[in-house]
Design an enzyme around this catalytic site. Structure first.
Site, PDB file in Angstrom:
ATOM      1  N   GLY A  88      37.214  39.330  47.669  1.00 23.66           N
ATOM      2  CA  GLY A  88      37.859  39.860  46.453  1.00 23.66           C
ATOM      3  C   GLY A  88      37.739  41.365  46.300  1.00 23.66           C
ATOM      4  CB  SER A 139      42.636  43.418  45.870  1.00 23.67           C
ATOM      5  OG  SER A 139      42.411  42.665  44.700  1.00 23.67           O
ATOM      6  CB  SER A 140      41.133  45.286  41.703  1.00 27.98           C
ATOM      7  OG  SER A 140      40.947  43.912  41.401  1.00 27.98           O
ATOM      8  N   GLY A 141      38.382  46.218  41.173  1.00 28.95           N
ATOM      9  CA  GLY A 141      37.161  45.956  40.402  1.00 28.95           C
ATOM     10  C   GLY A 141      35.855  46.071  41.174  1.00 28.95           C
ATOM     11  CG  ASP A 163      43.387  32.211  49.014  1.00 33.87           C
ATOM     12  OD1 ASP A 163      42.452  31.784  48.290  1.00 33.87           O
ATOM     13  OD2 ASP A 163      44.576  32.085  48.697  1.00 33.87           O
ATOM     14  CB  SER A 221      26.480  34.542  38.418  1.00 33.09           C
ATOM     15  OG  SER A 221      26.511  33.716  37.292  1.00 33.09           O
ATOM     16  CB  ALA A 243      32.335  25.030  33.443  1.00 29.93           C
ATOM     17  CB  SER A 244      33.659  28.473  37.320  1.00 27.48           C
ATOM     18  OG  SER A 244      33.731  29.772  36.740  1.00 27.48           O
ATOM     19  CE  LYS A 245      32.008  34.188  37.780  1.00 29.44           C
ATOM     20  NZ  LYS A 245      31.985  34.738  39.153  1.00 29.44           N
ATOM     21  CB  THR A 271      37.171  44.886  36.663  1.00 27.55           C
ATOM     22  OG1 THR A 271      37.201  43.591  36.035  1.00 27.55           O
ATOM     23  CG2 THR A 271      35.741  45.288  36.947  1.00 27.55           C
TER      24      THR A 271
HETATM   25  P1  NAP Z   1      39.026  41.830  39.426  1.00 30.07           P
HETATM   26  O1  NAP Z   1      39.164  43.299  39.516  1.00 30.07           O
HETATM   27  O2  NAP Z   1      40.131  41.019  38.871  1.00 30.07           O
HETATM   28  O3  NAP Z   1      38.630  41.313  40.873  1.00 30.07           O
HETATM   29  C1  NAP Z   1      38.688  39.962  41.219  1.00 30.07           C
HETATM   30  C2  NAP Z   1      38.952  39.901  42.695  1.00 30.07           C
HETATM   31  O4  NAP Z   1      38.959  38.518  43.075  1.00 30.07           O
HETATM   32  C3  NAP Z   1      40.318  40.484  43.060  1.00 30.07           C
HETATM   33  O5  NAP Z   1      40.199  41.186  44.269  1.00 30.07           O
HETATM   34  C4  NAP Z   1      41.167  39.227  43.264  1.00 30.07           C
HETATM   35  O6  NAP Z   1      42.189  39.391  44.204  1.00 30.07           O
HETATM   36  C5  NAP Z   1      40.115  38.323  43.859  1.00 30.07           C
HETATM   37  N1  NAP Z   1      40.547  36.945  43.940  1.00 30.07           N
HETATM   38  C6  NAP Z   1      41.021  36.140  42.951  1.00 30.07           C
HETATM   39  N2  NAP Z   1      41.336  34.933  43.469  1.00 30.07           N
HETATM   40  C7  NAP Z   1      41.044  34.991  44.805  1.00 30.07           C
HETATM   41  C8  NAP Z   1      41.149  34.080  45.880  1.00 30.07           C
HETATM   42  N3  NAP Z   1      41.636  32.838  45.718  1.00 30.07           N
HETATM   43  N4  NAP Z   1      40.739  34.474  47.111  1.00 30.07           N
HETATM   44  C9  NAP Z   1      40.257  35.722  47.316  1.00 30.07           C
HETATM   45  N5  NAP Z   1      40.163  36.646  46.339  1.00 30.07           N
HETATM   46  C10 NAP Z   1      40.549  36.271  45.098  1.00 30.07           C
HETATM   47  O7  NAP Z   1      37.744  41.443  38.540  1.00 30.07           O
HETATM   48  P2  NAP Z   1      36.184  41.801  38.701  1.00 30.07           P
HETATM   49  O8  NAP Z   1      35.692  41.972  37.323  1.00 30.07           O
HETATM   50  O9  NAP Z   1      35.959  42.863  39.681  1.00 30.07           O
HETATM   51  O10 NAP Z   1      35.628  40.408  39.240  1.00 30.07           O
HETATM   52  C11 NAP Z   1      34.760  40.315  40.344  1.00 30.07           C
HETATM   53  C12 NAP Z   1      33.691  39.274  40.055  1.00 30.07           C
HETATM   54  O11 NAP Z   1      32.861  39.745  38.985  1.00 30.07           O
HETATM   55  C13 NAP Z   1      34.245  37.935  39.584  1.00 30.07           C
HETATM   56  O12 NAP Z   1      33.537  36.889  40.204  1.00 30.07           O
HETATM   57  C14 NAP Z   1      33.984  37.945  38.094  1.00 30.07           C
HETATM   58  O13 NAP Z   1      33.855  36.661  37.556  1.00 30.07           O
HETATM   59  C15 NAP Z   1      32.684  38.706  38.049  1.00 30.07           C
HETATM   60  N6  NAP Z   1      32.364  39.266  36.719  1.00 30.07           N
HETATM   61  C16 NAP Z   1      33.209  40.137  36.116  1.00 30.07           C
HETATM   62  C17 NAP Z   1      32.892  40.630  34.849  1.00 30.07           C
HETATM   63  C18 NAP Z   1      33.805  41.571  34.106  1.00 30.07           C
HETATM   64  O14 NAP Z   1      33.597  41.779  32.895  1.00 30.07           O
HETATM   65  N7  NAP Z   1      34.796  42.185  34.751  1.00 30.07           N
HETATM   66  C19 NAP Z   1      31.692  40.238  34.220  1.00 30.07           C
HETATM   67  C20 NAP Z   1      30.850  39.363  34.877  1.00 30.07           C
HETATM   68  C21 NAP Z   1      31.189  38.885  36.138  1.00 30.07           C
HETATM   69  P3  NAP Z   1      43.769  39.474  43.868  1.00 30.07           P
HETATM   70  O15 NAP Z   1      44.049  40.935  43.690  1.00 30.07           O
HETATM   71  O16 NAP Z   1      44.412  38.894  45.074  1.00 30.07           O
HETATM   72  O17 NAP Z   1      43.988  38.659  42.632  1.00 30.07           O
END
Ligand code: NAP
Length: 290
Positions: free
Chosen positions: A8, A10-12, A58, A136, A152-154, A185
């Site tokens: 994952g 691509s972003s964040g 993926d 998580s 639930a997933s986390k 993000t």
């Molecule tokens: P994000 O920028 O939306 O990044 C999520 C990444 O997961 C993107 O690269 C997305 O790719 C990828 N992804 C989604 N479905 C996928 C799949 N089937 N296979 C491979 N990649 C996939 O959000 P983020 O905040 O950085 O999230 C990263 C992690 O941090 C997540 O597990 C999230 O639950 C966790 N988290 C985030 C927060 C928050 O507040 N942001 C807080 C706690 C935990 P695409 O571009 O292809 O969709």
């Protein structure tokens, strides 16, 4: 120097982590669903001459994972670290969210983590070394209304990680969990409720909470720093809450009974707003019905 696979990117958080680890001399295999549509990380890596290799992966597709890991092992003979980061979110009530949202969220956030872990484990076990870092969330420990599929997933990721850490002890493989609070993000925008009409008026509170939390958002680089510390063994803790709000909110929840926590969801609007204001969250302006 470690060879590191991240999902994952691509972003964040994944994007920021790939850059930070590569800047710190680690060799990064940054995976994403569609590298051809997300070229920013590759461009930065090329411009700054960073050791980042982009691969398609993926997490919902076993063949895609196996292909990516095979490509990594073509480039290098050792995988030191797997970071299970890919994730999605959805807001909505249990009644109104379609079952597909639950399945998709579990498949991505939890089963995706299990799939990737299972593919690298034989390699790490044979080498008797390695580290698996699962991203998580505070939401994996604190459960809130209208967030059931995500929480639930986390929570499943938390349980899985703890079981895995015990199984890996004889083989010298470390497992760590990172629990970010609300982080700035694209996830925040992606997980707005898709429900247009709801029978649950308090769904608006949940949306207002996340909107107000934006004022306190931490950049994804803060989470990347935590991950770097784990990779570099500067943190050997199993659970790693990250961001200024994580430890206080986890502490608050631990100090309350389950009954009091659940009853908190039933307070009237003004009381709820007051509780939020005590947490420095200005939710009032996001509530349309007051
Ligand atoms: P994000 O920028 O939306 O990044 C999520 C990444 O997961 C993107 O690269 C997305 O790719 C990828 N992804 C989604 N479905 C996928 C799949 N089937 N296979 C491979 N990649 C996939 O959000 P983020 O905040 O950085 O999230 C990263 C992690 O941090 C997540 O597990 C999230 O639950 C966790 N988290 C985030 C927060 C928050 O507040 N942001 C807080 C706690 C935990 P695409 O571009 O292809 O969709």
């Amino acid at each position: 120097m470690s060879n590191i696979i991240i999902t994952g990117c691509s972003s964040g958080i994944g994007f920021a982590t790939a850059l930070l680890l590569a800047k710190n001399k680690h060799v990064v295999f940054a995976t994403m669903r569609q590298p051809s549509r997300n070229t920013e990380l590759q461009d930065i890596a090329d411009n700054k001459n960073l050791p980042i290799n982009i691969l398609p992966l993926d997490v919902t597709d076993n063949n895609s994972i196996k292909n990516a890991i095979a490509q990594v092992l073509y480039h290098t003979d050792k995988i030191d670290v797997l970071i299970n980061n890919a994730g999605i979110g959805t807001l909505g009530s249990v009644e109104e969210l379609p079952i597909e949202d639950f399945i998709h969220q579990m498949d991505t956030n939890f089963i995706g983590t299990v799939r990737c872990t299972k593919v690298v484990l034989p390699h790490m076990r044979q080498n008797r070394s390695g580290c698996i870092i699962n991203i998580s969330s505070v939401g994996g420990k604190i459960f809130n209304y209208f967030n059931a599929p995500y929480c639930a997933s986390k929570a499943a990721v938390e349980a899985f990680s703890e079981c895995l850490a015990m199984e890996m002890l004889p083989f010298g493989i470390r497992v760590a969990v990172v629990e970010p609070g609300v982080t700035d993000t694209p996830l925040q925008d992606k997980c707005k409720s898709r429900i247009k009409e709801t029978r649950y008026p308090n769904l608006e509170r949940c949306v207002a909470f996340f909107s107000a939390s934006r004022a306190h958002h931490i950049p994804p680089d803060v989470v990347a720093e935590t991950i770097l510390h784990i990779v570099n063994r500067e943190s050997i803790k199993f659970r790693n809450p990250t961001g200024p709000d994580s430890e206080p909110i986890l502490g608050l929840r631990a100090s309350m009974s389950d009954e009091d926590w659940i009853a908190g969801a039933g307070v009237d609007e003004e009381t709820w707003i007051h509780i939020m204001e005590e947490m420095h969250l200005d939710v009032r302006k996001y509530l349309t019905r007051i």
